[in-house]
Design an enzyme around this catalytic site. Structure first.
Site, PDB file in Angstrom:
ATOM      1  N   GLU A  22     -11.705  18.557   4.614  1.00 12.82           N
ATOM      2  CA  GLU A  22     -10.737  17.611   5.198  1.00 12.82           C
ATOM      3  C   GLU A  22      -9.574  18.295   5.923  1.00 12.82           C
ATOM      4  O   GLU A  22      -8.411  17.976   5.704  1.00 12.82           O
ATOM      5  CB  GLU A  22     -10.223  16.646   4.112  1.00 12.82           C
ATOM      6  CG  GLU A  22     -11.366  15.893   3.436  1.00 12.82           C
ATOM      7  CD  GLU A  22     -10.922  15.004   2.277  1.00 12.82           C
ATOM      8  OE1 GLU A  22      -9.718  14.931   2.006  1.00 12.82           O
ATOM      9  OE2 GLU A  22     -11.805  14.400   1.641  1.00 12.82           O
TER      10      GLU A  22
ATOM     11  N   ASN B 187     -16.543  20.173   5.444  1.00 14.44           N
ATOM     12  CA  ASN B 187     -16.775  18.824   4.911  1.00 14.44           C
ATOM     13  C   ASN B 187     -15.613  17.898   5.249  1.00 14.44           C
ATOM     14  O   ASN B 187     -14.437  18.261   5.080  1.00 14.44           O
ATOM     15  CB  ASN B 187     -16.906  18.933   3.379  1.00 14.44           C
ATOM     16  CG  ASN B 187     -17.406  17.667   2.714  1.00 14.44           C
ATOM     17  OD1 ASN B 187     -18.409  17.093   3.150  1.00 14.44           O
ATOM     18  ND2 ASN B 187     -16.741  17.230   1.661  1.00 14.44           N
TER      19      ASN B 187
ATOM     20  N   HIS C 180     -18.328   7.901   3.354  1.00 11.58           N
ATOM     21  CA  HIS C 180     -17.852   6.760   2.565  1.00 11.58           C
ATOM     22  C   HIS C 180     -17.798   5.593   3.544  1.00 11.58           C
ATOM     23  O   HIS C 180     -16.821   5.431   4.279  1.00 11.58           O
ATOM     24  CB  HIS C 180     -16.480   7.061   1.971  1.00 11.58           C
ATOM     25  CG  HIS C 180     -16.496   8.248   1.045  1.00 11.58           C
ATOM     26  ND1 HIS C 180     -17.157   8.226  -0.159  1.00 11.58           N
ATOM     27  CD2 HIS C 180     -15.965   9.493   1.159  1.00 11.58           C
ATOM     28  CE1 HIS C 180     -17.022   9.410  -0.757  1.00 11.58           C
ATOM     29  NE2 HIS C 180     -16.307  10.198   0.025  1.00 11.58           N
TER      30      HIS C 180
ATOM     31  N   GLU D  65     -21.318  12.797   0.407  1.00  9.11           N
ATOM     32  CA  GLU D  65     -20.627  11.923  -0.549  1.00  9.11           C
ATOM     33  C   GLU D  65     -20.935  10.456  -0.274  1.00  9.11           C
ATOM     34  O   GLU D  65     -20.046   9.598  -0.303  1.00  9.11           O
ATOM     35  CB  GLU D  65     -19.107  12.155  -0.472  1.00  9.11           C
ATOM     36  CG  GLU D  65     -18.692  13.589  -0.677  1.00  9.11           C
ATOM     37  CD  GLU D  65     -17.178  13.813  -0.666  1.00  9.11           C
ATOM     38  OE1 GLU D  65     -16.417  12.827  -0.731  1.00  9.11           O
ATOM     39  OE2 GLU D  65     -16.766  14.989  -0.578  1.00  9.11           O
TER      40      GLU D  65
ATOM     41  N   ASP E 130     -21.534   6.682  -0.122  1.00 11.98           N
ATOM     42  CA  ASP E 130     -21.468   5.406  -0.842  1.00 11.98           C
ATOM     43  C   ASP E 130     -21.245   4.304   0.184  1.00 11.98           C
ATOM     44  O   ASP E 130     -20.804   4.566   1.301  1.00 11.98           O
ATOM     45  CB  ASP E 130     -20.421   5.384  -1.976  1.00 11.98           C
ATOM     46  CG  ASP E 130     -19.060   5.930  -1.588  1.00 11.98           C
ATOM     47  OD1 ASP E 130     -18.645   5.768  -0.424  1.00 11.98           O
ATOM     48  OD2 ASP E 130     -18.381   6.523  -2.460  1.00 11.98           O
TER      49      ASP E 130
HETATM   50  O1  G3I Z   1      -8.642  13.493 -15.523  1.00  8.85           O
HETATM   51  C1  G3I Z   1      -7.457  12.706 -15.407  1.00  8.85           C
HETATM   52  C2  G3I Z   1      -7.189  11.985 -16.701  1.00  8.85           C
HETATM   53  O2  G3I Z   1      -6.897  12.939 -17.684  1.00  8.85           O
HETATM   54  C3  G3I Z   1      -6.011  11.044 -16.489  1.00  8.85           C
HETATM   55  O3  G3I Z   1      -5.813  10.300 -17.641  1.00  8.85           O
HETATM   56  C4  G3I Z   1      -6.297  10.098 -15.342  1.00  8.85           C
HETATM   57  C5  G3I Z   1      -5.113   9.189 -15.047  1.00  8.85           C
HETATM   58  O4  G3I Z   1      -5.088   8.787 -13.703  1.00  8.85           O
HETATM   59  O5  G3I Z   1      -6.566  10.852 -14.186  1.00  8.85           O
HETATM   60  C6  G3I Z   1      -7.687  11.687 -14.326  1.00  8.85           C
HETATM   61  O6  G3I Z   1      -7.842  12.365 -13.112  1.00  8.85           O
HETATM   62  C7  G3I Z   1      -8.397  11.621 -12.060  1.00  8.85           C
HETATM   63  C8  G3I Z   1      -9.642  12.329 -11.576  1.00  8.85           C
HETATM   64  O7  G3I Z   1     -10.173  11.684 -10.440  1.00  8.85           O
HETATM   65  C9  G3I Z   1     -10.723  12.382 -12.654  1.00  8.85           C
HETATM   66  O8  G3I Z   1     -11.107  11.105 -13.008  1.00  8.85           O
HETATM   67  C10 G3I Z   1      -7.393  11.517 -10.935  1.00  8.85           C
HETATM   68  O9  G3I Z   1      -6.306  10.739 -11.334  1.00  8.85           O
HETATM   69  C11 G3I Z   1      -8.023  10.913  -9.710  1.00  8.85           C
HETATM   70  O10 G3I Z   1      -7.130  10.978  -8.618  1.00  8.85           O
HETATM   71  C12 G3I Z   1      -9.278  11.693  -9.363  1.00  8.85           C
HETATM   72  O11 G3I Z   1      -9.873  11.040  -8.262  1.00  8.85           O
HETATM   73  C13 G3I Z   1     -10.838  11.810  -7.583  1.00  8.85           C
HETATM   74  C14 G3I Z   1     -10.401  11.980  -6.123  1.00  8.85           C
HETATM   75  O12 G3I Z   1     -11.416  12.679  -5.437  1.00  8.85           O
HETATM   76  C15 G3I Z   1      -9.114  12.767  -5.990  1.00  8.85           C
HETATM   77  O13 G3I Z   1      -8.810  12.926  -4.632  1.00  8.85           O
HETATM   78  C16 G3I Z   1     -12.142  11.061  -7.638  1.00  8.85           C
HETATM   79  O14 G3I Z   1     -12.618  11.032  -8.982  1.00  8.85           O
HETATM   80  C17 G3I Z   1     -13.176  11.738  -6.749  1.00  8.85           C
HETATM   81  O15 G3I Z   1     -14.308  10.916  -6.628  1.00  8.85           O
HETATM   82  C18 G3I Z   1     -12.594  11.949  -5.375  1.00  8.85           C
HETATM   83  O16 G3I Z   1     -13.545  12.648  -4.610  1.00  8.85           O
HETATM   84  C19 G3I Z   1     -13.189  12.883  -3.243  1.00  8.85           C
HETATM   85  C20 G3I Z   1     -13.822  14.188  -2.836  1.00  8.85           C
HETATM   86  O17 G3I Z   1     -13.402  15.201  -3.703  1.00  8.85           O
HETATM   87  C21 G3I Z   1     -13.459  14.521  -1.390  1.00  8.85           C
HETATM   88  N1  G3I Z   1     -13.824  13.458  -0.509  1.00  8.85           N
HETATM   89  C22 G3I Z   1     -13.292  12.150  -0.873  1.00  8.85           C
HETATM   90  C23 G3I Z   1     -13.694  11.804  -2.303  1.00  8.85           C
HETATM   91  C24 G3I Z   1     -13.227  10.422  -2.650  1.00  8.85           C
HETATM   92  O18 G3I Z   1     -11.823  10.378  -2.678  1.00  8.85           O
END
Ligand code: G3I
Length: 403
Positions: free
Chosen positions: A206, A248, A284, A313, A315
Site C-alpha cells: 500500500e 501489494n 476487496h 486478499e 472478498d
Molecule cells: O489482537 C487485538 C486484540 O488483542 C484486541 O483486543 C482487539 C481490540 O480491537 O484488537 C486486536 O487487534 C486487531 C487485529 O486486527 C487482530 O484481530 C486490530 O484491532 C485490528 O485493527 C486488526 O485489523 C486487521 C487490519 O488488517 C489492520 O489494518 C484485520 O484483522 C486484517 O484483516 C486487515 O488486513 C488488511 C491487510 O493486512 C492489508 N490489506 C487490507 C486488509 C484489510 O484491512
C-alpha cells in the site's frame, strides 16, 4: 308527517286487537274476537338448498415461488486449479486461530494449498521492539503449514500500518533509517528463507495514495524518499533468492489513477533492475464494483509488463446498500456469480506462467475484517460461521472449472 300519523293509527289499532285477543276485554261479545287472518303473503316456499359455491382455486400468490437453493458440489478448490489457492488465517492467540480450530483446519485442508497470516506476520507482531524479533506465533503457523502441505505467502514487511510504535517514532538520519529498514527485512525474510514453506512476500504494501496515484507519505517515504522501495526489494532478494517478491495494494482494479501510479512506480524499479516478481491485487470488491472490464484491463496491464498477477486478499461485499439484515439467497447467488467472474477473468487474462495465485481474505464470514471495518453486516467470504459452504464456494469452483 303523514306517514308517521298513519303508522301511529295502525299501531294503536293493532294494540287494541291484541289486547282483546288476550282477554283483556270485559267479555262483552260486541267486541269481536280477533282471529288471526292468514297473512296475505304465502308461506315462503323453502328455498332450495343453496348450491355450494365451488371451492375457489387458490390465486397464485404475489410472491414468486422461492428458487430452490442450488446444490453446492465442490469437494476441493485447490484440486481444480493449476496455481496456488490461498486463504488468510488467524493464528497466535486469536479465538479463530487455525492452530486450534478443527472446523477451520478441515476447510483449509480440503480447499486450499496456501495460507497467508491475516495479522501475525506483520511488523508489529514479529518486530515489536528495535532489538526484539518475536517469531513464536509465526513459526507455529509455518510449522502447521509445513505439516499440512501448505505454502505460506508472507504478509507483510514494509507498510505504514500495523508497525510497532518504536518504528513509527524512530528517530535517525536517512542512513540510520535505511539500516533499520534493511535489518528488519533481512532478519525476517532470512528467518524463513530456508524452509521452502514461505514461498513469497508482500514486500511493500500500500505505497500508493488513493487520491492521485503518487507515493503515499508513509514514515518510509518521509524518511527515505522513494528510494525506500528499491532498498526494500533488494534487501528481500538478498535474504531469500527464490521467494517471489510482490508489490501489494488495494483498489488497483477500480481506481485507474492508482493503478497507473503503482505500475509506473514498479516499472521505474524494474528499469533499475530492482527485483520485483509481481503485483498483488488485494481485491476487496463488491458484487458490482469494479466492473468486469476494469478488472480484466488491470490484469492485462500487469501481464503486459511481464509480471505475475496474484489476487492476494479477495472478498466480495454484498450489503453496500445496507439493506440486508441477513444474507438472502439472491445476494448469495449474486456474490457467487461475482466470485466466478473474477476467477474466470484471472484465468482468461493471466497466462499460466504469470499466475501467482488467488487467495481469499479469511475463512468464514465471521472471521472477516469487513463487518468491523464497514460498520455493518457483511458476508464476504466462502463459508458460513457454522463452516457450511456458501454459494460463493461454488462460484469460485465454477470459475476454476469453466472451459
Ligand atoms: O489482537 C487485538 C486484540 O488483542 C484486541 O483486543 C482487539 C481490540 O480491537 O484488537 C486486536 O487487534 C486487531 C487485529 O486486527 C487482530 O484481530 C486490530 O484491532 C485490528 O485493527 C486488526 O485489523 C486487521 C487490519 O488488517 C489492520 O489494518 C484485520 O484483522 C486484517 O484483516 C486487515 O488486513 C488488511 C491487510 O493486512 C492489508 N490489506 C487490507 C486488509 C484489510 O484491512
Amino acid at each position: 308527517m303523514m306517514v308517521v300519523r298513519i303508522f301511529a293509527s295502525v299501531a294503536l289499532a293493532a294494540s287494541f286487537l291484541v289486547l282483546s285477543a288476550c282477554g283483556g276485554g270485559s267479555g262483552d261479545n260486541s267486541v269481536p274476537v280477533f282471529t288471526p287472518q292468514p297473512t296475505a303473503e304465502p308461506s315462503p316456499t323453502p328455498e332450495p338448498a343453496a348450491t355450494p359455491a365451488p371451492t375457489p382455486t387458490p390465486e397464485p400468490t404475489a410472491e414468486p415461488t422461492p428458487e430452490p437453493t442450488p446444490e453446492i458440489t465442490v469437494t476441493s478448490l485447490s484440486e481444480l486449479a493449476d496455481f496456488p489457492i490461498g486463504v488468510a488465517v488467524a493464528a497466535g492467540g486469536a479465538g479463530n486461530s487455525i492452530i486450534t480450530s478443527t472446523g477451520r483446519q478441515a476447510i483449509v485442508s480440503a480447499h486450499f494449498d496456501q495460507v497467508t497470516a491475516e495479522n501475525i506476520m506483520k511488523p508489529a507482531y514479529m518486530h515489536p521492539a528495535e532489538s526484539t524479533y518475536s517469531y513464536g506465533q509465526a513459526d507455529e503457523l509455518v510449522n502447521y503449514a509445513a505439516a499440512n502441505g501448505l505454502a505460506v505467502h508472507g504478509h507483510t514487511l514494509v507498510w505504514h500500518s500495523q508497525i510497532a510504535s518504536w518504528m513509527t517514532n524512530y528517530s535517525g538520519t536517512p542512513a540510520q533509517w535505511q539500516t533499520m529498514m534493511e535489518s528488519h527485512i533481512t532478519n525476517i525474510v532470512g528467518h524463513f528463507a530456508d524452509d521452502d514453506v514461505v514461498v513469497s512476500w508482500d514486500v511493500v504494501n500500500e505505497a500508493i495514495s488513493d487520491s492521485n496515484g503518487a507515493l503515499r507519505e508513509s514514515v518510509w517515504y518521509e524518511n527515505l524518499g522513494e528510494d525506500y522501495l528499491a532498498m526494500a526489494y533488494t534487501a528481500a532478494r538478498a535474504a531469500d533468492d527464490d521467494a517471489l517478491l510482490f508489490y501489494n495494494d488495494y483498489n488497483l482494479s477500480g481506481n485507474g489513477t492508482k493503478l497507473t501510479g503503482a505500475l509506473a512506480m514498479v516499472q521505474n524499479l524494474l528499469d533499475d533492475d530492482v527485483p520485483i516478481d509481481g503485483i498483488g491485487f488485494q481485491m476487496h470488491v463488491s458484487s458490482g464494483w469494479p466492473t468486469n472490464s476494469d478488472i480484466r484491463g488491470a490484469f492485462q496491464r500487469v501481464v503486459d509488463m511481464g509480471l505475475r498477477v496474484k489476487i492476494t486478499e479477495l472478498d466480495v461485499t454484498v450489503n453496500d446498500n445496507e439493506n440486508l439484515t441477513e444474507l438472502t439467497l439472491e445476494a448469495e447467488i449474486a456474490q457467487a456469480a461475482r466470485y466466478q467472474q473474477i476467477v474466470e477473468a484471472y484465468r482468461d487474462v493471466v497466462p499460466a506462467h504469470l499466475r501467482g495465485g488467488v487467495s481469499v481474505w479469511g475463512i468464514t464470514d465471521g472471521d472477516s475484517w469487513l463487518p468491523n471495518f464497514k460498520g455493518r453486516d457483511e458476508w464476504g467470504l466462502l463459508f458460513n460461521d457454522n463452516f457450511s459452504p456458501k454459494q460463493a464456494l461454488q462460484g469460485v469452483a465454477d470459475g476454476l472449472s469453466s472451459p
